[in-house]
Design a protein around this motif. Structure first.
Motif, PDB file in Angstrom:
ATOM      1  N   ILE A   1       0.913  -0.933  -0.310  1.00  0.00           N
ATOM      2  CA  ILE A   1       0.028   0.093  -0.165  1.00  0.00           C
ATOM      3  C   ILE A   1       1.289   1.811   0.038  1.00  0.00           C
ATOM      4  O   ILE A   1       0.854   1.942  -0.794  1.00  0.00           O
ATOM      5  CB  ILE A   1      -0.538   0.230   0.697  1.00  0.00           C
ATOM      6  CG1 ILE A   1      -2.507  -1.262   0.970  1.00  0.00           C
ATOM      7  CG2 ILE A   1      -1.867   1.172   1.082  1.00  0.00           C
ATOM      8  CD1 ILE A   1      -2.591  -0.656   2.623  1.00  0.00           C
ATOM      9  N   VAL A   2       1.665   1.644   1.217  1.00  0.00           N
ATOM     10  CA  VAL A   2       2.592   2.073   1.306  1.00  0.00           C
ATOM     11  C   VAL A   2       3.571   2.478  -0.378  1.00  0.00           C
ATOM     12  O   VAL A   2       4.074   3.934  -0.345  1.00  0.00           O
ATOM     13  CB  VAL A   2       3.378   2.788   2.246  1.00  0.00           C
ATOM     14  CG1 VAL A   2       4.614   3.734   2.229  1.00  0.00           C
ATOM     15  CG2 VAL A   2       2.027   2.835   3.766  1.00  0.00           C
ATOM     16  N   GLY A   3       3.929   1.654  -0.538  1.00  0.00           N
ATOM     17  CA  GLY A   3       4.834   1.448  -1.808  1.00  0.00           C
ATOM     18  C   GLY A   3       4.395   1.170  -3.563  1.00  0.00           C
ATOM     19  O   GLY A   3       4.671   1.683  -4.397  1.00  0.00           O
ATOM     20  N   ALA A   4       2.820   1.504  -3.085  1.00  0.00           N
ATOM     21  CA  ALA A   4       2.445   1.453  -4.476  1.00  0.00           C
ATOM     22  C   ALA A   4       2.388   3.084  -4.974  1.00  0.00           C
ATOM     23  O   ALA A   4       2.978   3.492  -6.609  1.00  0.00           O
ATOM     24  CB  ALA A   4       1.195   1.756  -4.439  1.00  0.00           C
ATOM     25  N   PRO A   5       2.891   4.299  -4.340  1.00  0.00           N
ATOM     26  CA  PRO A   5       2.918   4.953  -5.407  1.00  0.00           C
ATOM     27  C   PRO A   5       4.558   4.979  -6.301  1.00  0.00           C
ATOM     28  O   PRO A   5       4.696   6.002  -7.396  1.00  0.00           O
ATOM     29  CB  PRO A   5       3.056   6.547  -3.772  1.00  0.00           C
ATOM     30  CG  PRO A   5       2.130   5.973  -3.158  1.00  0.00           C
ATOM     31  CD  PRO A   5       2.181   5.050  -3.479  1.00  0.00           C
ATOM     32  N   PHE A   6       5.714   4.687  -4.916  1.00  0.00           N
ATOM     33  CA  PHE A   6       6.606   4.693  -6.005  1.00  0.00           C
ATOM     34  C   PHE A   6       6.661   3.779  -7.771  1.00  0.00           C
ATOM     35  O   PHE A   6       7.539   3.604  -8.846  1.00  0.00           O
ATOM     36  CB  PHE A   6       7.373   3.794  -4.695  1.00  0.00           C
ATOM     37  CG  PHE A   6       7.874   4.255  -3.937  1.00  0.00           C
ATOM     38  CD1 PHE A   6       8.940   5.744  -3.799  1.00  0.00           C
ATOM     39  CD2 PHE A   6       7.531   4.414  -2.073  1.00  0.00           C
ATOM     40  CE1 PHE A   6       9.481   6.068  -2.399  1.00  0.00           C
ATOM     41  CE2 PHE A   6       7.987   4.965  -1.502  1.00  0.00           C
ATOM     42  CZ  PHE A   6       9.523   5.613  -1.295  1.00  0.00           C
ATOM     43  N   ARG A   7       6.158   2.340  -7.425  1.00  0.00           N
ATOM     44  CA  ARG A   7       5.522   1.654  -8.180  1.00  0.00           C
ATOM     45  C   ARG A   7       4.783   2.238  -9.879  1.00  0.00           C
ATOM     46  O   ARG A   7       5.463   2.309 -10.577  1.00  0.00           O
ATOM     47  CB  ARG A   7       5.127   0.392  -7.410  1.00  0.00           C
ATOM     48  CG  ARG A   7       4.577  -0.766  -9.186  1.00  0.00           C
ATOM     49  CD  ARG A   7       4.220  -2.204  -8.951  1.00  0.00           C
ATOM     50  NE  ARG A   7       2.650  -1.838  -8.286  1.00  0.00           N
ATOM     51  CZ  ARG A   7       2.220  -1.488  -6.342  1.00  0.00           C
ATOM     52  NH1 ARG A   7       3.153  -1.737  -5.644  1.00  0.00           N
ATOM     53  NH2 ARG A   7       1.301  -1.367  -6.422  1.00  0.00           N
ATOM     54  N   ILE A   8       3.466   3.332  -9.163  1.00  0.00           N
ATOM     55  CA  ILE A   8       3.080   4.010 -10.742  1.00  0.00           C
ATOM     56  C   ILE A   8       3.394   4.758 -11.098  1.00  0.00           C
ATOM     57  O   ILE A   8       3.779   4.652 -12.180  1.00  0.00           O
ATOM     58  CB  ILE A   8       1.507   4.323  -9.263  1.00  0.00           C
ATOM     59  CG1 ILE A   8       0.870   2.859  -9.235  1.00  0.00           C
ATOM     60  CG2 ILE A   8       0.898   4.697 -10.430  1.00  0.00           C
ATOM     61  CD1 ILE A   8      -0.003   3.391  -8.080  1.00  0.00           C
ATOM     62  N   GLN A   9       4.123   5.720 -10.279  1.00  0.00           N
ATOM     63  CA  GLN A   9       5.343   6.574 -10.965  1.00  0.00           C
ATOM     64  C   GLN A   9       6.694   6.087 -11.287  1.00  0.00           C
ATOM     65  O   GLN A   9       7.185   7.227 -11.642  1.00  0.00           O
ATOM     66  CB  GLN A   9       5.761   7.546  -9.568  1.00  0.00           C
ATOM     67  CG  GLN A   9       4.232   8.617  -9.501  1.00  0.00           C
ATOM     68  CD  GLN A   9       3.740   9.220 -10.719  1.00  0.00           C
ATOM     69  OE1 GLN A   9       4.938   9.411 -11.517  1.00  0.00           O
ATOM     70  NE2 GLN A   9       2.626   9.918  -9.912  1.00  0.00           N
ATOM     71  N   GLY A  10       6.982   5.130 -11.319  1.00  0.00           N
ATOM     72  CA  GLY A  10       8.524   4.093 -11.451  1.00  0.00           C
ATOM     73  C   GLY A  10       9.834   5.354 -10.662  1.00  0.00           C
ATOM     74  O   GLY A  10      10.965   4.888 -11.473  1.00  0.00           O
ATOM     75  N   VAL A  11       9.168   5.223  -9.046  1.00  0.00           N
ATOM     76  CA  VAL A  11      10.073   5.978  -8.873  1.00  0.00           C
ATOM     77  C   VAL A  11      11.388   5.111  -8.030  1.00  0.00           C
ATOM     78  O   VAL A  11      10.953   3.879  -7.181  1.00  0.00           O
ATOM     79  CB  VAL A  11       9.530   7.333  -7.911  1.00  0.00           C
ATOM     80  CG1 VAL A  11      10.744   7.848  -6.666  1.00  0.00           C
ATOM     81  CG2 VAL A  11       9.022   8.263  -8.265  1.00  0.00           C
ATOM     82  N   LYS A  12      12.427   5.189  -8.835  1.00  0.00           N
ATOM     83  CA  LYS A  12      13.194   4.188  -7.851  1.00  0.00           C
ATOM     84  C   LYS A  12      14.600   5.179  -6.988  1.00  0.00           C
ATOM     85  O   LYS A  12      14.745   6.250  -6.788  1.00  0.00           O
ATOM     86  CB  LYS A  12      14.525   4.239  -9.120  1.00  0.00           C
ATOM     87  CG  LYS A  12      14.119   3.167  -9.876  1.00  0.00           C
ATOM     88  CD  LYS A  12      12.599   2.036 -10.285  1.00  0.00           C
ATOM     89  CE  LYS A  12      13.216   1.362 -10.966  1.00  0.00           C
ATOM     90  NZ  LYS A  12      11.782  -0.243 -10.952  1.00  0.00           N
ATOM     91  N   THR A  13      14.473   4.172  -5.840  1.00  0.00           N
ATOM     92  CA  THR A  13      15.335   4.727  -4.844  1.00  0.00           C
ATOM     93  C   THR A  13      16.663   3.767  -4.189  1.00  0.00           C
ATOM     94  O   THR A  13      16.447   2.686  -4.604  1.00  0.00           O
ATOM     95  CB  THR A  13      14.374   4.802  -3.132  1.00  0.00           C
ATOM     96  OG1 THR A  13      14.081   3.120  -2.704  1.00  0.00           O
ATOM     97  CG2 THR A  13      12.750   5.085  -2.970  1.00  0.00           C
ATOM     98  N   GLU A  14      17.800   4.884  -3.971  1.00  0.00           N
ATOM     99  CA  GLU A  14      19.021   3.911  -3.761  1.00  0.00           C
ATOM    100  C   GLU A  14      19.427   3.070  -2.690  1.00  0.00           C
ATOM    101  O   GLU A  14      19.674   2.289  -3.473  1.00  0.00           O
ATOM    102  CB  GLU A  14      20.399   5.472  -3.143  1.00  0.00           C
ATOM    103  CG  GLU A  14      19.971   6.591  -3.596  1.00  0.00           C
ATOM    104  CD  GLU A  14      21.244   7.350  -2.877  1.00  0.00           C
ATOM    105  OE1 GLU A  14      21.123   6.738  -2.272  1.00  0.00           O
ATOM    106  OE2 GLU A  14      21.030   7.720  -3.790  1.00  0.00           O
ATOM    107  N   GLN A  15      18.313   2.785  -1.660  1.00  0.00           N
ATOM    108  CA  GLN A  15      18.874   1.800  -0.709  1.00  0.00           C
ATOM    109  C   GLN A  15      17.017   0.444  -1.112  1.00  0.00           C
ATOM    110  O   GLN A  15      16.973  -0.285  -0.247  1.00  0.00           O
ATOM    111  CB  GLN A  15      17.931   1.873   1.003  1.00  0.00           C
ATOM    112  CG  GLN A  15      19.762   2.616   1.125  1.00  0.00           C
ATOM    113  CD  GLN A  15      19.476   3.101   2.789  1.00  0.00           C
ATOM    114  OE1 GLN A  15      18.337   3.852   2.954  1.00  0.00           O
ATOM    115  NE2 GLN A  15      20.109   3.192   3.000  1.00  0.00           N
ATOM    116  N   GLY A  16      16.191   1.215  -2.062  1.00  0.00           N
ATOM    117  CA  GLY A  16      15.217   0.028  -2.401  1.00  0.00           C
ATOM    118  C   GLY A  16      13.994   0.417  -1.711  1.00  0.00           C
ATOM    119  O   GLY A  16      13.963   1.312  -1.172  1.00  0.00           O
TER     120      GLY A  16
END
Length: 350
Positions: free
Chosen positions: A118-133
Motif C-alpha cells: 500500500i505505502v509502496g504503491a506510489p513508487f511503483r505507479i510513478q516509476g520512482v527508484k530509491t537508492e536503498q530500495g
C-alpha cells in the motif's frame, strides 16, 4: 509560516454541477450545484481549514482540487500552472506534488494488500527508484508516522483505526508532496486518537514543509491546526479569515451560529454565551435559494437578501465576508446606522 509572491494553490470561480437526467435518452432536467463559484488561495507552508455542515460541498472541493473530479467551471492553478482541464497523462507527474488523505481509514486501504504494498504503491505507479530500495524507503516512512517498520508485511485488518489512518498518511507522504488535501482525517477516530493524528500532521508539516487544505466539520480541530479558515454553505464560501479573526470576531451569521455550538470546557467562559439554533434544514443544492443562500435560515435576513447575492468582500484586513448585514464588522466613519434586525431565533444561554 513561509510566504511566496504567488500562492501554491489558486482556485477561482470553481464549480461542480452534477447533472440530473431522466428517461431513456438521459435528458438533463436539472443539476445538483455541489460547488458553485469558489475563489481562494493557499500559500506555501500554511494550513487552510475548510468547514461547514455536511453536504455543503467540502469533499467535492477537495476532489476537484486534486482532479479526482472534473470541474464544471472555474480554474485551479498549482504553482502557477492551470491544471483545470489538464489531461491525465500531463497530470501524472504533478500527482507527486498533490496528494489526498481520505476520511475513512477502513475503506481507503485495500484489505488484500500488505502495508508494504500500500505505502509502496506510489513508487511503483510513478516509476520512482530509491537508492536503498522501495522496502527500505517504505519502512522509513512508516517510522516517520509512528509505526513499526516491522509492520511492512502485515495487512490492514491487523491494525486499529488510528494506525490505519497513519498508514494512509504514510502512503500520502511516499513521494514527498508539496500539497496535501486532508478530507476529514480524524472524524472516524476516537477523540483520544484524533489528538494524536492532528499532532502528527502538525509535526510532519513542520518537518517536511507541507501545505495543507484540511476539510472538517469539527471547528475545534480546525482551530487547533489551521492558519486560515474558510466557511462553506451550500456550495459557496461565505467567510474566510485568519484563525484568530474568525474565531474571535465572526462576521457572517452562519459562522456565528456554527461557533455558538462549539463546546467550551470552562463553565465560567461559556456562562454568558448564547447558543444560536438555526431553524429548518439546509436547502437542497438541486434548487438552492436565490441571492443569499443562507437567507432562509438567517435571523438577520431582509428583502435585499432574497434578491441580491452578497459578494465576498474584505471588511477587515485578510477577512472576507459575503453578507449584506455582517456582524462584528468595523463600521466606516461616515456609514449610516445599520437597520435594526431581529434577535437570533431560538437563542438560549448555555
Amino acid at each position: 509560516m513561509s510566504e511566496t509572491p504567488e500562492p501554491l494553490l489558486s482556485v477561482e470561480g470553481l464549480e461542480k454541477h452534477f447533472p440530473i437526467t431522466k428517461g431513456l435518452i438521459k435528458r438533463q432536467v436539472g443539476a445538483v450545484k455541489a460547488v458553485d463559484g469558489l475563489t481562494f488561495d493557499v500559500r506555501k507552508g500554511e494550513t487552510l481549514g475548510l468547514v461547514g455542515e455536511s453536504g455543503c460541498g467540502k469533499t467535492t472541493t477537495g476532489r476537484l482540487i486534486t482532479r479526482l473530479l472534473e470541474p464544471t467551471g472555474g480554474t485551479v492553478r498549482f504553482e502557477g500552472h492551470d491544471i483545470t482541464h489538464m489531461s491525465q497523462g500531463a497530470l501524472r507527474p504533478l500527482r507527486r506534488d498533490m496528494q489526498m488523505i481520505f476520511q475513512d481509514p477502513y475503506s481507503s486501504l485495500n484489505p488484500r494488500h500488505t502495508v508494504g504494498a500500500i505505502v509502496g504503491a506510489p513508487f511503483r505507479i510513478q516509476g520512482v527508484k530509491t537508492e536503498q530500495g522501495t522496502k527500505k524507503a517504505v519502512q522509513e516512512i512508516l517510522e516517520l508516522v509512528g509505526l513499526n517498520p516491522e509492520h511492512y508485511n502485515r495487512y490492514p485488518h491487523e491494525f486499529s483505526g488510528g494506525q490505519r489512518q497513519r498508514i494512509g498518511i504514510a502512503r500520502t507522504l511516499a513521494l514527498k508532496p508539496k500539497l496535501i488535501i486532508a478530507d476529514e482525517p480524524v472524524s472516524a477516530l476516537d477523540v483520544s486518537i484524533q489528538a494524536q493524528v492532528v499532532n502528527l500532521l502538525e509535526d510532519l508539516q513542520n518537518e517536511l514543509d507541507l501545505t495543507y487544505v484540511v476539510i472538517a466539520h469539527d471547528l475545534s480541530v480546525v482551530r487547533h491546526i489551521s492558519d486560515r479558515v474558510a466557511v462553506m454553505y451550500l456550495g459557496k464560501i461565505v467567510e474566510i479569515a485568519d484563525r484568530k479573526g474568525l474565531y474571535e470576531r465572526p462576521m457572517h451569521p452562519y459562522t456565528t451560529a456554527l461557533l455558538s455550538a462549539v463546546p467550551i470546557p470552562d463553565v465560567k467562559a461559556r456562562g454568558g454565551r448564547d447558543r444560536i439554533r438555526l431553524q429548518g434544514d439546509v436547502p437542497s443544492p438541486l434548487n438552492p435559494p436565490p441571492a443569499c443562500r443562507f437567507h432562509t435560515r438567517c435571523w438577520k435576513a431582509q428583502e435585499v437578501c432574497k434578491t441580491v447575492e452578497p459578494p465576498l468582500v474584505a471588511l477587515a484586513p485578510g477577512h472576507q465576508v459575503a453578507c449584506h448585514f455582517p456582524e462584528n464588522a468595523p463600521a466606516p466613519a461616515d456609514a449610516a446606522p445599520e437597520a435594526a434586525v431581529p434577535a437570533a431565533p431560538g437563542a438560549a444561554t448555555e
